[in-house]
Design a protein around this motif. Structure first.
Motif: not given
Length: 212
Positions: A202-207, A172-184
């Motif tokens: 990213l702070q939420a993913i880190r948590k 779930e975290c990896v998917v969220s990270i890639v989603e951020i990258g795509l949005a950026c």
């Protein structure tokens, strides 16, 4: 800095002593998220919290310096733009529309954007988008997949279930990270997310990762 740059960790030069050292100490998922969060928070400060808003314009892994605590620091301000009097809304608009002034191929996870495979219209952003979200684990750095395996004995059903739950959370975290990258990296500037929202995400993913 003592631990060099992010580029050296992601793409160590073949045959160097640094390469051998980094292979032994490869960046894990949490470390990469920590560094990405450090960078996002630094950019948020430059854009929204400094006395005069500053836009970097040429951020790439070699400009992210790693200290002895594995904290990421943004460096190389040779192409910055100072935006005195700019509002938060204007800064967000400008940082989404200003082209990268310097180096080709910035923010390079896994494959470099200049890799030979990216030709004939294929680029890193399209490559990630094509795999999102169902096949994300097939395109990430294989080093990160090692963190999805628990060292517990698979014969213990409780430990097996815990390992599976951990795998799902990391996925779930990896998917969220890639989603951020795509949005950026959206082709349309208005579709790009602000760095303030990136830092918060990213702070939420880190948590979430620290609770794995």
């Amino acid at each position: 800095m003592v631990n060099g740059s992010l580029d050296e960790w992601l793409h160590p030069r073949v045959g160097t002593s640094a390469e051998r050292e980094i292979i032994l100490r490869q960046l894990g998922l949490l470390q990469r998220v920590n560094i990405a969060t450090d960078v996002a928070c630094a950019l948020d400060y430059l854009h929204h919290q400094s006395e005069t808003p500053i836009v970097h314009c040429d951020l790439k892994p070699s400009d992210v310096l790693i200290d002895g605590e594995m904290t990421g620091h943004v460096g190389d301000f040779g192409l910055v733009r100072f935006m005195p009097g700019a509002t938060t809304e204007l800064i967000s608009e400008l940082t989404s529309s200003i082209g990268v002034k310097g180096s080709l191929g910035y923010i390079a996870p896994g494959k470099r954007p200049t890799d030979d495979m990216f030709s004939d219209g294929l680029n890193l952003q399209f490559f990630a988008k094509a795999a999102f979200p169902e096949r994300v684990l097939q395109i990430i750095d294989p080093v990160l997949l090692r963190e999805t395996h628990d060292e517990d004995d698979d014969r213990d059903i409780r430990k097996t279930r815990r390992s599976h739950d951990r795998f799902l959370k990391i996925q779930e975290c990896v998917v969220s990270i890639v989603e951020i990258g795509l949005a950026c990296s959206s082709d349309v500037p208005s579709g790009r997310v602000s760095v303030r929202d990136v830092a918060a995400a990213l702070q939420a993913i880190r948590k979430m990762l620290t609770g794995c």
